[in-house]
Design a protein around this motif. Structure first.
Motif, short mmCIF file in Angstrom:
data_model
loop_
_atom_site.label_atom_id
_atom_site.label_comp_id
_atom_site.label_asym_id
_atom_site.label_seq_id
_atom_site.Cartn_x
_atom_site.Cartn_y
_atom_site.Cartn_z
N ASP A 70 -3.69 8.01 -2.84
CA ASP A 70 -2.36 8.24 -2.26
C ASP A 70 -2.25 7.73 -0.83
O ASP A 70 -1.21 7.20 -0.43
CB ASP A 70 -2.03 9.74 -2.29
N GLU A 71 -3.31 7.91 -0.04
CA GLU A 71 -3.22 7.51 1.36
C GLU A 71 -3.07 6.00 1.50
O GLU A 71 -2.24 5.52 2.28
CB GLU A 71 -4.46 7.98 2.13
N ALA A 72 -3.85 5.24 0.73
CA ALA A 72 -3.74 3.78 0.79
C ALA A 72 -2.36 3.33 0.34
O ALA A 72 -1.76 2.43 0.95
CB ALA A 72 -4.82 3.14 -0.07
N LEU A 73 -1.84 3.94 -0.71
CA LEU A 73 -0.51 3.57 -1.20
C LEU A 73 0.56 3.86 -0.16
O LEU A 73 1.50 3.08 0.02
CB LEU A 73 -0.21 4.31 -2.51
N LYS A 74 0.43 4.97 0.54
CA LYS A 74 1.41 5.32 1.57
C LYS A 74 1.33 4.37 2.77
O LYS A 74 2.31 4.15 3.46
CB LYS A 74 1.20 6.76 2.04
N ASN A 75 0.14 3.82 3.01
CA ASN A 75 -0.05 2.94 4.16
C ASN A 75 0.65 1.59 4.01
O ASN A 75 0.93 0.93 5.02
CB ASN A 75 -1.54 2.68 4.40
N VAL A 76 0.90 1.16 2.76
CA VAL A 76 1.36 -0.21 2.51
C VAL A 76 2.77 -0.21 1.92
O VAL A 76 3.02 0.44 0.91
CB VAL A 76 0.38 -0.93 1.56
#
Length: 350
Positions: free
Chosen positions: A119-125
Motif C-alpha cells: 500500500d505504501e509504494a502504491l500511495k507514493n506513485v
C-alpha cells in the motif's frame, strides 16, 4: 478426599507458576515468514535487477543502512530477467523484480507471479506511473527523444512526429537499437497508440529507412560522429555523457516530439514483489523506500539522469520537467513485449 484436594491444589499452583514464568520470560511469539516490525532487520531479500546496476546499488545501500534489511542482487537485462522469473515460477528465489521498461513487468504479471507491491509504494506513485492492475509500481521513468547532429539538421528539418521517420526522405538518415528492450518499449507504445496494423507498416518502413546499432550509446556516438543524422533513443544517454566528458555528445542535441506523439512516450521503470517471496513484507518495504522521498531523491541527485516518479520529488534541474514532455497517456499494464517482438521479427528487424 482431603489428600485428593491437596493434590489438585498443588497441581493448580504449579500450573499457575509455570504460566507466570512463561509470561515473564519475554519469549517471542512465532512470526510469519514475511516477518513484521523490527523482525525485518534480520532478513535478506533477493532482487532480480534489470535496472542500471549503479542506481540499484545506491538504492540498496541506502535501504540497508535505513532498515537493517540486507539485499542480494542478481543483474541482467529486462528480457533475460523476466524470462528467468517465468521459467522459475513459484520456485524462484527472487523477492523483488526491477526493470528499466514496463513490458517485461507486464510479462511477469501476465504469468501470475506478482503479489501487491504494498500500500505504501502504491500511495507514493501517481496513477499515471503505475499499472491500473496495481500488481507492480513505477520506480523511475525515461523519455523518448530524437538525438540529432546539429551540423546535419536544423530545428526546422527535424521530424514533427515519430511517424514521419517512415517517409522515404528519411532513408538511411536515422538510427535505433531495435534489438534492445528500450526501443521495443517504444514500439509497444506505438502499438497501443496507433494500432498493430499501423505499427506493422511503420516497422516495415523502419527496416528500409533506418540503420541498426547495438545499444543507445552506440547509436548516439554514431550521430555525434556524423555517421547518421539522428537516432531514436532515451534522453538520459545524452545527459549522462554530458555530465562526464561530453566527447560522445558534443555535436548532438535532443529533440522532444511532445504533443502526445508516440515519439513523446515516457517509459516507466517498474518494481514488483514476487508472490513466491518468503520475505514479502521486507520486499514491500524496499519498494516503499525506493518510491519514497529518500529513494526518489537518489534519482534527482544521482548520475542516472532518470526521472523520479514518486513522492512529489522533482527531476534533476537539468532535465525537461515531466509535465512539459506532453507524453501520451498509456497504461503500462497494456504494453506487450511478445506482440512487439513478433511484429519486429516479421518486419525483419530482429
Amino acid at each position: 478426599m482431603n489428600r485428593s484436594l491437596r493434590l489438585l491444589s498443588a497441581a493448580a499452583a504449579a500450573s499457575a507458576v509455570a504460566l507466570a514464568l512463561t509470561a515473564c520470560s519475554g519469549s517471542p511469539a512465532p512470526t510469519s515468514s514475511t516477518g513484521g516490525g523490527d523482525d525485518l532487520a534480520g532478513q535478506t531479500i533477493t532482487i532480480y535487477n534489470a535496472q542500471h546496476e549503479e542506481l540499484t546499488k545506491s538504492w540498496t545501500d541506502a535501504f540497508t543502512k535505513a532498515t537493517g534489511i540486507k539485499v542480494q542482487v542478481r543483474n541482467g537485462d529486462d528480457t533475460e530477467m523476466s524470462q528467468q522469473l517465468i521459467q522459475e515460477g513459484d520456485r524462484s528465489p527472487a523477492d523483488v523484480f526491477l526493470t528499466e521498461n514496463s513490458p517485461s513487468m507486464s510479462a511477469v504479471e501476465k504469468a501470475g507471479l506478482f503479489t501487491s507491491p504494498g500500500d505504501e509504494a502504491l500511495k507514493n506513485v501517481p496513477t499515471e506511473y503505475r499499472p491500473s492492475s496495481g500488481k507492480w509500481v513505477g520506480i523511475a521513468a525515461r523519455s523518448t527523444v530524437f538525438a540529432y547532429n546539429t551540423s546535419k539538421l536544423t530545428e526546422a528539418q527535424l521530424p514533427k512526429s515519430l511517424m514521419d521517420l517512415a517517409d522515404p526522405s528519411w532513408k538511411g538518415r536515422w538510427a535505433a537499437s531495435p534489438s534492445g528492450a528500450d526501443f521495443q518499449a517504444i514500439v509497444s507504445a506505438l502499438v497501443q497508440l496507433k494500432g498493430a496494423d499501423a505499427a506493422e507498416e511503420w516497422l516495415k518502413a523502419m527496416k528500409t529507412n533506418s540503420v541498426a546499432y547495438k545499444g543507445n550509446s552506440t547509436a548516439m556516438k554514431a550521430v555525434n560522429a556524423g555517421e547518421i543524422d539522428g537516432a531514436v533513443i532515451y534522453h538520459y544517454y545524452w545527459f549522462g555523457d554530458q555530465a562526464e566528458t561530453g566527447e560522445n555528445s558534443k555535436n548532438v542535441q535532443l529533440h522532444y516530439f511532445k504533443n502526445q506523439d508516440p515519439g513523446a512516450f515516457v517509459s516507466v521503470s517498474g518494481g514488483g514483489v514476487l508472490k513466491s517471496s518468503k520475505h514479502q513484507a521486507a520486499a514491500q518495504k524496499f519498494l516503499a523506500f525506493v518510491t519514497g522521498s529518500e529513494g526518489q531523491k537518489i534519482l534527482q541527485t544521482g548520475t542516472s539522469f532518470e526521472y523520479p516518479v514518486g513522492s512529489g520529488v522533482a527531476a534533476n534541474p537539468k532535465l525537461v520537467p515531466l509535465k512539459d514532455l506532453q507524453a501520451p497517456t498509456i497504461d503500462p499494464a497494456t504494453l506487450n513485449s511478445k506482440q512487439v517482438t513478433d511484429l519486429m521479427t516479421q518486419a525483419g528487424l530482429l
